[in-house]
Design an enzyme around this catalytic site. Structure first.
Site, PDB file in Angstrom:
ATOM      1  N   LYS A   1      67.910  58.490  47.819  1.00 45.06           N
ATOM      2  CA  LYS A   1      67.819  58.045  49.220  1.00 45.06           C
ATOM      3  C   LYS A   1      68.800  58.827  50.084  1.00 45.06           C
ATOM      4  O   LYS A   1      68.472  59.236  51.193  1.00 45.06           O
ATOM      5  CB  LYS A   1      68.152  56.548  49.328  1.00 45.06           C
ATOM      6  CG  LYS A   1      67.027  55.652  48.886  1.00 45.06           C
ATOM      7  CD  LYS A   1      67.518  54.223  48.801  1.00 45.06           C
ATOM      8  CE  LYS A   1      66.493  53.380  48.068  1.00 45.06           C
ATOM      9  NZ  LYS A   1      66.990  52.091  47.653  1.00 45.06           N
TER      10      LYS A   1
ATOM     11  N   GLN B   1      70.338  47.193  47.112  1.00 42.47           N
ATOM     12  CA  GLN B   1      69.587  47.588  45.918  1.00 42.47           C
ATOM     13  C   GLN B   1      69.451  46.398  44.959  1.00 42.47           C
ATOM     14  O   GLN B   1      70.444  45.773  44.580  1.00 42.47           O
ATOM     15  CB  GLN B   1      70.333  48.750  45.242  1.00 42.47           C
ATOM     16  CG  GLN B   1      69.599  49.369  44.078  1.00 42.47           C
ATOM     17  CD  GLN B   1      68.283  50.028  44.470  1.00 42.47           C
ATOM     18  OE1 GLN B   1      68.212  50.747  45.455  1.00 42.47           O
ATOM     19  NE2 GLN B   1      67.240  49.761  43.712  1.00 42.47           N
TER      20      GLN B   1
ATOM     21  N   ASP C   1      63.670  47.316  54.167  1.00 46.38           N
ATOM     22  CA  ASP C   1      62.891  47.081  52.955  1.00 46.38           C
ATOM     23  C   ASP C   1      61.725  46.130  53.225  1.00 46.38           C
ATOM     24  O   ASP C   1      60.836  45.988  52.390  1.00 46.38           O
ATOM     25  CB  ASP C   1      63.798  46.440  51.878  1.00 46.38           C
ATOM     26  CG  ASP C   1      64.219  47.442  50.826  1.00 46.38           C
ATOM     27  OD1 ASP C   1      63.511  48.457  50.667  1.00 46.38           O
ATOM     28  OD2 ASP C   1      65.245  47.206  50.168  1.00 46.38           O
TER      29      ASP C   1
END
Ligand code: NAD
Length: 285
Positions: A53, A97, A120
């Site tokens: 990322k 995460q 997300d």
């Protein structure tokens, strides 16, 4: 022989568009889209994902901040960091995460991320908007699936889409997205009886179960479009999907490979969501 849907190629084309729009935003408003990634503990797969990322952000001209917290971080410390980032004007997207260590409540953590920075698309408010056909941030993997289908000119409207797997991060939002595009949608899962009788009805079959090479040619219809979300290691350590590529490739019309299909799209759509969050921030200033 089915046509391969090359996620790397689609991803590259979308990234070029992201790079142009990122530059436009800098020139027009002096704003650099910023993504903060939070990793708790030292799961090697998550570390690789976060590193990818960071690189992707750099290539697209975005700011990337990383927070690597030790496994023993308390839930309150994590929530305080998220709250600080919620009010940080340099940051437009926050990614926590998953999975988190067992002493943390992931639902509470996800709810703490501001819905405006939830790139997300996991916040209940954003999930609700998706189901009401008024989406803001859409979960990255399902969003990538929609883009791959559109890129290849595959019609969704009126098609029977079967989604196998009902997770909150892939299966359910993918089903909602397809429903929003006026497909007829069936969701199957581990408790589904006679799965083949359902998967063989699919014009478009999306499989996200985490079971290596589970879907065989007897389970699909002639000419089906196959989207393989799974990322698994087989007995010889090779990365494979949830669909048995070699077995189905003569029967399907289109298929996403693993690796190189849905996977590359996930990070690209994360950057897309971060850029859009930054653009909305500028509009609201
Ligand atoms: P999960 O473990 O949260 O959920 C799996 C789902 O599959 C469950 O709903 C379960 O009921 C169903 N299932 C499991 N075995 C089944 C079977 N034999 N028949 C029918 N249904 C079955 O999974 P997830 O987080 O959605 O991930 C699924 C797979 O997708 C994993 O391999 C994961 O690594 C991969 N994944 C890939 C990406 C990507 O970017 N390509 C992103 C997320 C997940």
């Amino acid at each position: 022989m089915s046509k391969i849907m090359d996620g790397k190629k689609v991803s590259q084309d979308i990234k070029e568009w992201i790079i142009r729009r990122t530059q436009e935003l800098k020139d027009r408003a002096g704003v650099v889209p910023g993504l903060a990634s939070i990793l708790v503990g030292d799961d090697p797969a998550s570390e690789i994902y976060v590193r990818n990322k960071r690189r992707a952000c750099g290539r697209c001209g975005m700011l990337s901040e990383e927070y690597n917290l030790p496994e023993e971080t308390s839930e309150q410390e994590l929530l305080s960091l998220i709250e600080r980032l919620n009010s940080d004007e340099k940051i437009h997207g926050i990614l926590v995460q998953l999975p988190l260590p067992v002493h943390m409540n992931p639902a509470k953590v996800i709810r703490t991320v501001s819905p405006d920075k939830d790139v997300d698309g996991f916040h209940p408010e954003n999930i609700g908007k998706l189901f009401q056909e008024n989406p803001s941030a859409i979960s990255c993997t399902p969003y990538g699936i929609e883009k791959i289908l559109d890129y290849h000119g595959i019609e969704i409207l009126g098609k029977h889409v079967v989604v196998v797997g009902k997770s909150n991060i892939v299966g359910k939002p993918a089903a909602a997205l397809m429903l929003n595009r006026d497909a007829t949608v069936t969701i199957a899962h581990i408790e589904t009886r006679n799965l083949s009788s359902i998967t063989t009805m699919a014009d478009i079959l999306i499989v996200a179960i985490g079971d290596p090479q589970f879907i065989k040619k007897e389970m699909i219809k002639d000419g089906a479009v196959l989207i393989d979300v799974g990322i698994n290691r087989n007995e010889s350590g090779k990365i494979v999907g949830d669909i048995d590529f070699e077995d189905v490739k003569e029967k399907a019309s289109y298929i996403t490979p693993v690796p190189g299909g849905v996977g590359p799209m996930t990070i690209t759509m994360l950057l897309w969501n971060t850029l859009e969050a930054a653009e909305i921030f500028v509009l609201g200033e």
